[in-house]
Design an enzyme around this catalytic site. Structure first.
Site, PDB file in Angstrom:
ATOM      1  N   HIS A   1      -2.507 -40.461  -8.918  1.00 22.21           N
ATOM      2  CA  HIS A   1      -1.066 -40.573  -9.140  1.00 22.21           C
ATOM      3  C   HIS A   1      -0.323 -40.058  -7.918  1.00 22.21           C
ATOM      4  CE1 HIS A   1      -2.702 -36.819 -10.719  1.00 22.21           C
ATOM      5  NE2 HIS A   1      -1.635 -36.251 -10.219  1.00 22.21           N
TER       6      HIS A   1
ATOM      7  N   HIS B   1       3.218 -38.128  -6.821  1.00 26.22           N
ATOM      8  CA  HIS B   1       4.361 -37.344  -7.298  1.00 26.22           C
ATOM      9  C   HIS B   1       5.607 -37.711  -6.484  1.00 26.22           C
ATOM     10  CE1 HIS B   1       1.926 -34.140  -9.387  1.00 26.22           C
ATOM     11  NE2 HIS B   1       1.012 -34.527  -8.513  1.00 26.22           N
TER      12      HIS B   1
HETATM   13  P1  AMP Z   1      -2.046 -33.244 -10.193  1.00 21.94           P
HETATM   14  O1  AMP Z   1      -2.234 -31.760 -10.295  1.00 21.94           O
HETATM   15  O2  AMP Z   1      -1.655 -33.745  -8.852  1.00 21.94           O
HETATM   16  O3  AMP Z   1      -3.274 -33.904 -10.756  1.00 21.94           O
HETATM   17  O4  AMP Z   1      -0.805 -33.583 -11.105  1.00 21.94           O
HETATM   18  C1  AMP Z   1      -0.871 -33.818 -12.461  1.00 21.94           C
HETATM   19  C2  AMP Z   1       0.546 -33.826 -12.933  1.00 21.94           C
HETATM   20  O5  AMP Z   1       0.557 -34.396 -14.225  1.00 21.94           O
HETATM   21  C3  AMP Z   1       1.182 -32.443 -13.051  1.00 21.94           C
HETATM   22  O6  AMP Z   1       2.377 -32.429 -12.312  1.00 21.94           O
HETATM   23  C4  AMP Z   1       1.414 -32.282 -14.543  1.00 21.94           C
HETATM   24  O7  AMP Z   1       2.594 -31.583 -14.807  1.00 21.94           O
HETATM   25  C5  AMP Z   1       1.489 -33.707 -15.017  1.00 21.94           C
HETATM   26  N1  AMP Z   1       1.095 -33.982 -16.384  1.00 21.94           N
HETATM   27  C6  AMP Z   1       0.037 -33.490 -17.067  1.00 21.94           C
HETATM   28  N2  AMP Z   1      -0.016 -34.028 -18.307  1.00 21.94           N
HETATM   29  C7  AMP Z   1       1.025 -34.890 -18.405  1.00 21.94           C
HETATM   30  C8  AMP Z   1       1.512 -35.751 -19.433  1.00 21.94           C
HETATM   31  N3  AMP Z   1       0.921 -35.837 -20.630  1.00 21.94           N
HETATM   32  N4  AMP Z   1       2.626 -36.490 -19.180  1.00 21.94           N
HETATM   33  C9  AMP Z   1       3.247 -36.401 -17.980  1.00 21.94           C
HETATM   34  N5  AMP Z   1       2.844 -35.608 -16.973  1.00 21.94           N
HETATM   35  C10 AMP Z   1       1.750 -34.858 -17.174  1.00 21.94           C
END
Ligand code: AMP
Length: 139
Positions: A102, A104
Site C-alpha cells: 500500500h 500512504h
Molecule cells: P504499514 O505499517 O505501512 O504496513 O501501514 C499499515 C497502515 O494500515 C497503518 O497506517 C494502519 O493504521 C493502517 N490500517 C491497519 N488496519 C486498517 C484497517 N482495517 N483499515 C484502514 N487502515 C488500516
C-alpha cells in the site's frame, strides 16, 4: 513469506472487512487509514496479491502510482494541507505492519508532528467527514 489471503487489506478488497472508500478502478482501491498519522491520511492499494514492492506486478505498480497521482491532490485540497508525504514501507524492518502492499498519502502542516504509526483508532465520524471532502475534491 507467502502472501496471506487473510490479511486485513485482502479482506477489505474482497468486501469481507469494512473500509471508508475514497476511490476505486479496475486495478486499485483507496480508503481512509483508520489509525491516521495526520488528518486525511489515506491509503492506495493495488488489486493484486503482493506483500511488497518486490512482489508487485509492474502494471499494478504503475496503476498504484497513477491512483496516488490522482488522489494526493484531492487530499491536499480537501484537507487544506500545504504538504503531502507519500510513503510505502517494505518489510517489518522498514515499519510495514500490513502485508498487502500500500502507499500512504499523509498531509503535513508546519509545526504539527506525525502521530505514531498504526497506533490510535480515529473517530469514524471524523474519518467519514474527511472522506466526503476528499471525494468532493476528486470530482
Ligand atoms: P504499514 O505499517 O505501512 O504496513 O501501514 C499499515 C497502515 O494500515 C497503518 O497506517 C494502519 O493504521 C493502517 N490500517 C491497519 N488496519 C486498517 C484497517 N482495517 N483499515 C484502514 N487502515 C488500516
Amino acid at each position: 513469506m507467502a502472501y496471506d489471503e487473510n490479511n486485513i487489506f485482502a479482506k477489505i478488497l474482497r468486501g469481507d472487512a469494512p473500509s471508508i472508500k475514497l476511490y476505486e478502478d479496475d486495478k486499485t482501491f483507496a480508503f481512509m487509514d483508520v489509525m491516521p498519522q495526520a488528518p486525511g491520511h489515506s491509503l492506495v492499494i493495488p488489486k493484486f496479491p503482493a506483500e511488497n514492492l518486490f512482489d508487485l506486478d509492474e502494471d499494478y505498480a504503475a496503476a498504484m502510482a497513477r491512483t496516488v497521482k490522482k488522489l494526493a491532490p484531492a487530499v491536499k485540497k480537501a484537507m487544506e494541507a500545504p504538504g503531502i508525504m507519500i510513503a510505502q514501507l517494505n518489510g517489518a524492518e522498514a515499519g510495514q505492519t500490513v502485508y498487502h502492499i500500500h502507499t500512504h498519502i499523509i498531509p503535513r502542516w508546519d509545526g504539527i508532528d506525525l502521530k505514531l504509526h498504526a497506533r490510535e483508532m480515529a473517530n469514524m465520524d471524523e474519518l467519514k467527514a474527511q472522506a466526503e471532502k476528499i471525494m468532493a475534491a476528486l470530482g
